[in-house]
Motif scaffolding. Sequence first.
Motif, PDB file in Angstrom:
ATOM      1  N   ILE A 139      17.409  48.777   8.307  1.00  0.00           N
ATOM      2  CA  ILE A 139      16.118  48.099   8.208  1.00  0.00           C
ATOM      3  C   ILE A 139      15.502  48.017   9.602  1.00  0.00           C
ATOM      4  O   ILE A 139      16.108  47.474  10.537  1.00  0.00           O
ATOM      5  CB  ILE A 139      16.272  46.691   7.615  1.00  0.00           C
ATOM      6  CG1 ILE A 139      16.851  46.771   6.202  1.00  0.00           C
ATOM      7  CG2 ILE A 139      14.931  45.972   7.597  1.00  0.00           C
ATOM      8  CD1 ILE A 139      17.146  45.426   5.587  1.00  0.00           C
ATOM      9  N   LEU A 140      14.291  48.555   9.751  1.00  0.00           N
ATOM     10  CA  LEU A 140      13.608  48.565  11.045  1.00  0.00           C
ATOM     11  C   LEU A 140      12.537  47.484  11.144  1.00  0.00           C
ATOM     12  O   LEU A 140      12.381  46.850  12.177  1.00  0.00           O
ATOM     13  CB  LEU A 140      12.974  49.942  11.281  1.00  0.00           C
ATOM     14  CG  LEU A 140      13.935  51.133  11.189  1.00  0.00           C
ATOM     15  CD1 LEU A 140      13.183  52.431  11.355  1.00  0.00           C
ATOM     16  CD2 LEU A 140      15.043  51.006  12.233  1.00  0.00           C
ATOM     17  N   GLN A 141      11.801  47.294  10.079  1.00  0.00           N
ATOM     18  CA  GLN A 141      10.784  46.246  10.016  1.00  0.00           C
ATOM     19  C   GLN A 141      10.689  45.784   8.571  1.00  0.00           C
ATOM     20  O   GLN A 141      11.031  46.532   7.646  1.00  0.00           O
ATOM     21  CB  GLN A 141       9.411  46.758  10.484  1.00  0.00           C
ATOM     22  CG  GLN A 141       9.344  47.132  11.960  1.00  0.00           C
ATOM     23  CD  GLN A 141       7.943  47.567  12.381  1.00  0.00           C
ATOM     24  OE1 GLN A 141       6.983  47.408  11.651  1.00  0.00           O
ATOM     25  NE2 GLN A 141       7.851  48.116  13.572  1.00  0.00           N
ATOM     26  N   GLY A 142      10.198  44.555   8.376  1.00  0.00           N
ATOM     27  CA  GLY A 142      10.075  44.081   7.004  1.00  0.00           C
ATOM     28  C   GLY A 142       9.296  42.796   6.900  1.00  0.00           C
ATOM     29  O   GLY A 142       9.150  42.057   7.877  1.00  0.00           O
ATOM     30  N   THR A 143       8.783  42.545   5.703  1.00  0.00           N
ATOM     31  CA  THR A 143       8.063  41.305   5.437  1.00  0.00           C
ATOM     32  C   THR A 143       8.144  40.981   3.959  1.00  0.00           C
ATOM     33  O   THR A 143       8.234  41.877   3.112  1.00  0.00           O
ATOM     34  CB  THR A 143       6.578  41.418   5.854  1.00  0.00           C
ATOM     35  OG1 THR A 143       5.937  40.163   5.676  1.00  0.00           O
ATOM     36  CG2 THR A 143       5.849  42.463   5.025  1.00  0.00           C
ATOM     37  N   ILE A 144       8.131  39.701   3.650  1.00  0.00           N
ATOM     38  CA  ILE A 144       7.999  39.218   2.275  1.00  0.00           C
ATOM     39  C   ILE A 144       6.863  38.203   2.282  1.00  0.00           C
ATOM     40  O   ILE A 144       6.833  37.293   3.110  1.00  0.00           O
ATOM     41  CB  ILE A 144       9.287  38.565   1.756  1.00  0.00           C
ATOM     42  CG1 ILE A 144      10.415  39.601   1.669  1.00  0.00           C
ATOM     43  CG2 ILE A 144       9.065  37.934   0.388  1.00  0.00           C
ATOM     44  CD1 ILE A 144      11.743  39.026   1.230  1.00  0.00           C
ATOM     45  N   SER A 145       5.914  38.383   1.391  1.00  0.00           N
ATOM     46  CA  SER A 145       4.758  37.488   1.364  1.00  0.00           C
ATOM     47  C   SER A 145       4.195  37.464  -0.046  1.00  0.00           C
ATOM     48  O   SER A 145       4.886  37.797  -1.004  1.00  0.00           O
ATOM     49  CB  SER A 145       3.718  37.951   2.398  1.00  0.00           C
ATOM     50  OG  SER A 145       2.708  36.970   2.538  1.00  0.00           O
ATOM     51  N   ARG A 146       2.919  37.099  -0.164  1.00  0.00           N
ATOM     52  CA  ARG A 146       2.274  37.022  -1.464  1.00  0.00           C
ATOM     53  C   ARG A 146       0.872  37.615  -1.399  1.00  0.00           C
ATOM     54  O   ARG A 146       0.189  37.500  -0.374  1.00  0.00           O
ATOM     55  CB  ARG A 146       2.165  35.558  -1.949  1.00  0.00           C
ATOM     56  CG  ARG A 146       3.474  34.970  -2.402  1.00  0.00           C
ATOM     57  CD  ARG A 146       3.311  33.531  -2.866  1.00  0.00           C
ATOM     58  NE  ARG A 146       4.572  33.020  -3.382  1.00  0.00           N
ATOM     59  CZ  ARG A 146       4.959  33.103  -4.648  1.00  0.00           C
ATOM     60  NH1 ARG A 146       4.136  33.647  -5.537  1.00  0.00           N
ATOM     61  NH2 ARG A 146       6.116  32.640  -5.046  1.00  0.00           N
ATOM     62  N   VAL A 147       0.449  38.212  -2.485  1.00  0.00           N
ATOM     63  CA  VAL A 147      -0.943  38.549  -2.723  1.00  0.00           C
ATOM     64  C   VAL A 147      -1.404  37.629  -3.841  1.00  0.00           C
ATOM     65  O   VAL A 147      -0.976  37.771  -4.983  1.00  0.00           O
ATOM     66  CB  VAL A 147      -1.125  40.019  -3.127  1.00  0.00           C
ATOM     67  CG1 VAL A 147      -2.569  40.299  -3.500  1.00  0.00           C
ATOM     68  CG2 VAL A 147      -0.679  40.945  -2.005  1.00  0.00           C
ATOM     69  N   LYS A 148      -2.214  36.636  -3.475  1.00  0.00           N
ATOM     70  CA  LYS A 148      -2.563  35.531  -4.364  1.00  0.00           C
ATOM     71  C   LYS A 148      -1.263  34.881  -4.836  1.00  0.00           C
ATOM     72  O   LYS A 148      -0.489  34.368  -4.032  1.00  0.00           O
ATOM     73  CB  LYS A 148      -3.462  35.984  -5.509  1.00  0.00           C
ATOM     74  CG  LYS A 148      -4.220  34.818  -6.149  1.00  0.00           C
ATOM     75  CD  LYS A 148      -5.271  35.236  -7.133  1.00  0.00           C
ATOM     76  CE  LYS A 148      -5.999  34.011  -7.665  1.00  0.00           C
ATOM     77  NZ  LYS A 148      -7.058  34.383  -8.644  1.00  0.00           N
ATOM     78  N   GLN A 149      -0.944  34.927  -6.143  1.00  0.00           N
ATOM     79  CA  GLN A 149       0.279  34.312  -6.635  1.00  0.00           C
ATOM     80  C   GLN A 149       1.413  35.316  -6.827  1.00  0.00           C
ATOM     81  O   GLN A 149       2.488  34.951  -7.305  1.00  0.00           O
ATOM     82  CB  GLN A 149      -0.005  33.609  -7.971  1.00  0.00           C
ATOM     83  CG  GLN A 149      -1.054  32.513  -7.880  1.00  0.00           C
ATOM     84  CD  GLN A 149      -0.674  31.428  -6.894  1.00  0.00           C
ATOM     85  OE1 GLN A 149       0.481  31.016  -6.825  1.00  0.00           O
ATOM     86  NE2 GLN A 149      -1.638  30.961  -6.118  1.00  0.00           N
ATOM     87  N   THR A 150       1.190  36.561  -6.446  1.00  0.00           N
ATOM     88  CA  THR A 150       2.178  37.613  -6.690  1.00  0.00           C
ATOM     89  C   THR A 150       3.024  37.864  -5.449  1.00  0.00           C
ATOM     90  O   THR A 150       2.492  38.253  -4.405  1.00  0.00           O
ATOM     91  CB  THR A 150       1.486  38.928  -7.094  1.00  0.00           C
ATOM     92  OG1 THR A 150       0.678  38.700  -8.248  1.00  0.00           O
ATOM     93  CG2 THR A 150       2.512  40.011  -7.386  1.00  0.00           C
ATOM     94  N   PRO A 151       4.347  37.640  -5.524  1.00  0.00           N
ATOM     95  CA  PRO A 151       5.194  37.938  -4.368  1.00  0.00           C
ATOM     96  C   PRO A 151       5.348  39.449  -4.191  1.00  0.00           C
ATOM     97  O   PRO A 151       5.312  40.214  -5.151  1.00  0.00           O
ATOM     98  CB  PRO A 151       6.533  37.288  -4.734  1.00  0.00           C
ATOM     99  CG  PRO A 151       6.542  37.266  -6.231  1.00  0.00           C
ATOM    100  CD  PRO A 151       5.113  37.095  -6.662  1.00  0.00           C
ATOM    101  N   TYR A 152       5.494  39.858  -2.946  1.00  0.00           N
ATOM    102  CA  TYR A 152       5.754  41.263  -2.671  1.00  0.00           C
ATOM    103  C   TYR A 152       6.613  41.366  -1.413  1.00  0.00           C
ATOM    104  O   TYR A 152       6.700  40.437  -0.608  1.00  0.00           O
ATOM    105  CB  TYR A 152       4.456  42.057  -2.477  1.00  0.00           C
ATOM    106  CG  TYR A 152       3.800  41.825  -1.129  1.00  0.00           C
ATOM    107  CD1 TYR A 152       4.114  42.615  -0.017  1.00  0.00           C
ATOM    108  CD2 TYR A 152       2.868  40.807  -0.954  1.00  0.00           C
ATOM    109  CE1 TYR A 152       3.528  42.380   1.214  1.00  0.00           C
ATOM    110  CE2 TYR A 152       2.281  40.567   0.274  1.00  0.00           C
ATOM    111  CZ  TYR A 152       2.612  41.373   1.360  1.00  0.00           C
ATOM    112  OH  TYR A 152       2.044  41.130   2.574  1.00  0.00           O
ATOM    113  N   GLY A 153       7.248  42.503  -1.275  1.00  0.00           N
ATOM    114  CA  GLY A 153       8.014  42.785  -0.069  1.00  0.00           C
ATOM    115  C   GLY A 153       7.740  44.204   0.389  1.00  0.00           C
ATOM    116  O   GLY A 153       7.473  45.090  -0.430  1.00  0.00           O
ATOM    117  N   GLN A 154       7.762  44.401   1.685  1.00  0.00           N
ATOM    118  CA  GLN A 154       7.665  45.748   2.243  1.00  0.00           C
ATOM    119  C   GLN A 154       8.698  45.889   3.357  1.00  0.00           C
ATOM    120  O   GLN A 154       8.863  44.976   4.184  1.00  0.00           O
ATOM    121  CB  GLN A 154       6.273  46.048   2.789  1.00  0.00           C
ATOM    122  CG  GLN A 154       5.270  46.435   1.720  1.00  0.00           C
ATOM    123  CD  GLN A 154       4.009  47.061   2.293  1.00  0.00           C
ATOM    124  OE1 GLN A 154       3.495  46.657   3.322  1.00  0.00           O
ATOM    125  NE2 GLN A 154       3.488  48.071   1.589  1.00  0.00           N
TER     126      GLN A 154
END
Length: 346
Positions: A292-307
């Motif tokens: 893993i080099l970079q990463g984030t977990i967040s939300r778009v409105k009420q939808t969680p997402y990870g990259q």
Amino acid sequence: MIQISQLEKKYIVKGQAVQALRNVSLTIEQASIFGIIGRSGAGKSTLLRTLNLLERPSAGQILFEGEDITAYDQAQLLKLRQRVGMVFQHFNLLNAKTIAENIAFPLILSGNTNAQQRRDRVNELLELVGLQEHGHKYPSQLSGGQKQRVGIARALANYPHLLLCDEATSALDPETTQSILRLLSDINQKLGLTIVLITHEMQVIRSICDQVAVIEGGEIVEQGAVADVFLHPKHNVTQKLVAEHQAFDLEQLPQWNTATGSQLLRLTYVGNAAHEPILSRIAAQTQAEITILQGTISRVKQTPYGQLIVALNASAAESAKVLQLLREMDVTVDVLPADPAPAQGE
């Protein structure tokens, strides 16, 4: 709710025609929050103001609740503007009137209420925007965020079916911006009110919008569900807007030599997958090495997402197996250049 078809807007400036909007077509669903994003001068304010005919289009059609408002006469236009509230960037409050009087002003103009009805409606709106104790004050006594709450209450006075927000948070600090966005989201949910907002900030779109249209040079260059546009931008303009608010910095990644067999991958997972131990499962089922080099977990409105940006080191067969497993887990995989081009001058 709103259907915009082949909308055009031209101005004549010093004898020359200037095209502000070009062949704009959009559908805005009832009770949704629709965002229009673009750089300064892209045409987003002009587009927003066609929705209540503050700007009359040069060509095209706008259907609002099934009626073509571009054909309205003056009497119909006055009634339309009672169904469409507007919130401005710089509040546009009447400084010589109290907060309660500012909110009551559209009710007085409409002529449809008596004094007691206006008082009741003002009190209701003050409570809705959290300013119950401030009705007797004047705008100069309020903070920027409080002034914008007054602007929102005033825009709601005549029970509009549509709320237009013209850069409603761009004059506010980040914390206040988030409080105003939460208020707009609550109003959308409680009242079932359709909201159209324009902004130059992708963070605003990501926080509360359901759908988004990206405008550049008076044209819609990309549109769709916010999660799709934010996580998988296709147009160059959208990619730049998204990049300004992402944690990733691909230029800071180490250069991964393709001779080692490493691949750089961007993994995107949305919804329930954002909380799943995806890489652990991959490691248990393959012999591949994943860093893993970079990463984030967040939300778009009420939808969680990870990259995640990862380096995959494996044989061709194992790499194919990893990619297949990822896709079975509803992970979108983008293969990135293994050796980013060096900056000019290096």
